[in-house]
Design an enzyme around this catalytic site. Structure first.
Site, short mmCIF file in Angstrom:
data_model
loop_
_atom_site.label_atom_id
_atom_site.label_comp_id
_atom_site.label_asym_id
_atom_site.label_seq_id
_atom_site.Cartn_x
_atom_site.Cartn_y
_atom_site.Cartn_z
N ARG A 67 0.87 -1.18 0.00
CA ARG A 67 0.00 0.00 0.00
C ARG A 67 0.90 1.22 0.00
NH1 ARG A 67 -2.22 1.10 5.48
NH2 ARG A 67 -0.76 2.82 5.40
N HIS A 115 -3.67 4.64 4.60
CA HIS A 115 -4.77 3.68 4.78
C HIS A 115 -6.06 4.24 4.20
CE1 HIS A 115 -7.49 0.80 6.55
NE2 HIS A 115 -8.14 1.78 7.13
N TYR A 167 4.22 6.54 10.87
CA TYR A 167 4.59 5.21 11.36
C TYR A 167 5.42 4.41 10.37
CZ TYR A 167 0.30 4.23 8.69
OH TYR A 167 -0.65 4.17 7.71
#
Lengths: 376, 452
Positions: free
Chosen positions: A261, A265, A274
């Site tokens: 990805r 998100h 992160y």
């Protein structure tokens, strides 16, 4: 005949196109994509460019306040296009919220793809018109739906199959594990297509899976394959193998498509908080579009004319998507009552009547709109 | 040349239900020609830093907000001049309609400036700062209309027709007014939306608060004080500490009944007659004992010298609330003091600080600190390190609480210790052991015989 790992066998990641665009042969998977000639390859490339363009346009529309939310699929184009293009019309697809590329391949209309993300409707389309269920927001729940549907196929004795899409994070869910148990118990015609995009929102896959995700399925008695999810041909071959087995009564198969990805998100997420930027750089080198483009170049098919043509098509789709989005009419206030029950319901009828009387008491339609907005 | 029109772009809700975002920087200037989806700004929400793509192709005519500004969702941030092509650009209910709505809002005097824009992404984001639509107010604050949303016009008219409204205040202030014999209806509220505050009531009773922060009687709604002095020093020290030393805070709740009994015996004995003995005295002593066994908490990080300084003495800081603000004077070589000298030094330190006579020497050179939040009736907190120190202990209030004691639930005197430490210098093990030892000494003061 196909290498699968039940237990300890690890044949490794199946790849038919390297990141540099070199076509490598694989004796077991090659036969499943031997029909893919130059035209088909160009077609797959066009699909992937369009899907990426839809995704970036929808992301922009969210930033401009025209969509409430959007889950980008950037980087997962090969996994979605490669699998969706080999699912037959009569098969049924149960996806998560990120499979907008699958929906597009399936023939879902552009306004229908974004309708729900605009907050305009509870779901975008009638599942039976395209044999694809509305995207499931609940993580992994669609695997149960697919398994149940596949049990229905079995009862009917039909030669179709169901395929369900989910992510690496979903494999930690109870729903997915229950679906795997049921699918194995009844040997139903369902394909579990896991896009391992490496991140369950902010949790890295290694946290939740101490073995390869593909290694989990054999524990349920379900054969599995691990393929390069950024390799459109490897994904196609694996999906065909699994769907073919399902249709022939061979039971469920689990595919782990290893992809990445590359975006957030959802548009409400900030992966820089992160994620190590080096990781993104590594995966950018394995970009699914880049490698098909390189393969086309090796084959001498990559002309300026082709590139212009593909870009023109993608831009057209983006324009249509934007137009459909900003011109989408608001639903009527009473629409909220429409899809609760399939049959008449006196309680709901009474509520609707009260609500319409309330709206009428406000007099002007502007006030009615206001009230409608506030109750959403 | 075709006609042009001005289009405003209003800040959308970029997350899910966010109310505001900060403009980090503009990537365009007034006069620039931009294409559709060209990145025009970088914006930070509570969730993410995102790039804003232009919703129009055209010329930037105005940037309404400057970088660093926190903007409410729904406020115009940039305007464009775009070709007037008959309205194919954006949506009927998106940004375009929002502008029309705003015009309507301005026409409604009762509604103030900001209102929730019924555009697509604005629903979840309530404008929080001012000028809420009146329909959102509760009965008693606003007129007694149904809680259900109604047209703003209707509410506005009801508002005017409702004279006998109870004055807005809060229950404690109502009680104060009753106690002081002040009729709230005769008091003009200076708080938010006319809320009658404690100061208003005291002012009306001729007993205006002595504190200089009371609302001035000239009706000024806010008081602006330049940031300087102790406030400024405290602020920069806290910011420097919080953003250089990675803080860890641990909590320990201890049955201190034995320590309190011990304290009672000491107070009633002759030996310490005239000496002010408090729970803090015992805590300070326990800290000094535990520190001997856990010296890592008595150290400092020297970034410039790239060294860790281990102090072989303890200058024990005690945070004190003074008229000048927060001060942390320290007791030099506290580890070398006798119990009585320590108790006297603690009492003297607090007195000097409150009298505003603390010397600069007393404020510098601390090696570890204690903050006594218990005096305010607080149980626990996450104290911020005094800059240059490795640990700070917050001492909570001693409370009588049901507590397990010898297999039964008894009323015991219980206290919570909160220890923050610099994780660069102190590992969890060292910090935990230190805190546990302080706790054990308070739970069983006789252990000092074995530890000291």
């Amino acid at each position: 005949m196909i290498t699968e790992h039940k237990g300890a066998r690890h044949p490794g990641l199946v790849q038919l196109i390297t990141p540099d665009g070199e076509r490598v042969s694989h004796p077991e998977y090659d036969p499943w994509v031997q029909d893919v000639g130059d035209d088909q390859l160009v077609g797959l490339y066009t699909d992937m460019v369009i899907v990426r363009r839809i995704d970036t346009e929808a992301t922009a529309l969210q930033r401009q306040g025209e969509l409430a939310l959007w889950p980008p699929l950037l980087g997962q184009e090969a996994a979605q296009v490669g699998s969706a293009r080999v699912v037959r019309t009569e098969d049924f697809i149960f996806s998560s919220y990120r499979e907008n590329g699958v929906a597009w391949c399936r023939g879902v209309e552009l306004p229908d793809i974004i309708r729900m993300w605009r907050g305009n409707a509870a779901s975008g389309w009638d599942p039976y018109t395209v044999n694809m269920a509305a995207p499931q927001i609940i993580i992994g729940a669609q695997t149960l739906h697919a398994t149940g549907y596949a049990m229905g196929i079995q009862f009917d004795g039909a030669d179709t199959a169901a395929i369900t899409y989910f992510g690496d994070g979903a494999t930690s869910q109870g729903d997915v594990n229950e679906a795997l148990v049921f699918a194995a118990s009844f040997q139903v015609p369902v394909v579990f297509f896991c896009q391992n995009n490496h991140w369950a929102i902010s949790e890295p896959v290694a946290l939740q899976a101490h073995t390869r995700i593909a290694d989990r399925a054999p524990g349920f008695g379900i054969p599995s394959m691990q393929v390069d999810g950024n390799d459109v041909l490897a994904v196609m071959a694996a999906t065909r193998i699994a769907m073919d087995r399902a249709r022939r009564g061979g039971g469920p198969t689990f595919i782990e498509a290893v992809t990445y990805r590359m975006g957030p998100h959802t548009t409400a997420d900030d992966p820089t908080r992160y994620r190590d930027p080096n990781e993104l750089e590594d995966w950018a080198a394995k970009d699914p579009l880049k490698r098909v483009k390189a393969l086309l170049e090796r084959k001498g098919l990559l002309t300026d004319q082709l590139l212009d043509e593909v870009e023109g098509k993608a831009n057209d789709v983006a324009r249509q998507l934007r137009k459909a989005c900003v011109e989408m009419p608001d639903p009527a206030p009473s629409d909220v009552f429409r899809h609760v029950y399939s049959t008449p319901n006196t309680w709901l009828d009474r509520q609707e009547e009260h609500y319409s009387r309330y709206l009428a008491s406000l007099g002007d339609p502007a006030a009615a709109n206001q009230a409608e907005g506030a109750t959403r | 040349m075709s006609a042009t029109m001005i289009k405003e772009f209003r800040l959308p809700d970029l997350g899910e239900g966010l109310t505001e975002s900060e403009i980090l920087n503009w990537r365009v200037n007034v006069g620039d020609t931009v294409t559709l989806n060209q990145v025009i700004a970088e914006v930070e929400t509570a969730k993410a830093v995102v790039e804003l793509p232009s919703p129009f192709a055209g010329v930037v005519t105005a940037l309404h907000e400057s970088p660093g500004t926190v903007v409410e969702v729904g406020k115009p941030i940039v305007s464009f001049e775009v070709p007037d092509d008959g309205g194919t650009q954006p949506s009927a209910n998106g940004t375009g309609a929002a502008a029309d709505e705003a015009a309507g809002a301005e026409a409604n005097p009762a509604n103030g400036s900001a209102k929730r824009e019924p555009n697509l992404v604005g629903y979840g984001a309530m404008v929080e700062h001012s000028g809420r639509p009146q329909r959102r107010r509760r009965a008693g604050i606003a007129p007694a209309v149904p809680a259900a949303p109604v047209a703003p016009e209707a509410t506005a008219s009801t508002s005017a027709a409702e004279p006998a409204e109870r004055p807005r205040s809060t229950p404690p202030v109502r009680k104060l007014a009753r106690d002081l014999g002040v009729d709230l209806a005769s008091v003009a509220g200076s708080g938010d939306r006319g809320l009658i505050t404690r100061e208003d009531v005291l002012g009306a009773a001729g007993k205006a608060s002595e504190s200089g922060t009371a609302a001035p009687s000239d009706g000024q709604r806010e008081t602006r004080t330049p940031i300087k002095g102790v406030r400024k020093a405290t602020a920069s020290a806290m910011v420097a500490s919080a953003f250089t030393a990675p803080h860890v805070t641990e909590f320990l709740t201890v049955d201190v009944t034995p320590a309190m009994e011990f304290l009672d015996r000491l107070r009633s004995g002759k030996e310490f007659a005239g000496v002010k003995l408090t729970p803090l005295t015992l805590v300070a002593r326990a800290v000094l004992i535990a520190l001997k066994r856990n010296p890592a908490l008595n150290s400092a990080w020297d970034e410039a010298g790239q060294e860790i300084i281990q102090f072989n003495y303890v200058n024990l800081g005690i945070a004190a609330a003074t008229p000048r603000g927060l001060l942390v004077p320290n007791i030099k070589d506290a580890d070398a003091l006798s119990f009585q000298d320590l108790a006297e030094a603690l009492a003297g330190l607090a007195e000097t600080a409150r009298a505003g006579k603390t010397s600069p020497a007393q404020l510098s050179g601390g090696t570890i600190s204690i903050t006594n939040i218990g005096v305010f009736g607080i149980d626990a907190g996450t104290p911020i390190l005094n800059p240059g120190e490795a640990a700070i202990l917050a001492v909570g209030a001693v409370r009588r609480m049901p507590w397990e004691y010898r297999g039964k639930v008894k009323l015991r005197q219980v206290l919570t210790l909160s220890l923050s430490f610099d994780h660069r210098l102190v590992d969890g093990e060292q910090g935990s052991r230190f805190l546990a030892e302080v706790g054990r000494l308070l739970a069983d003061p006789a252990l000092a015989l074995t530890m000291a």
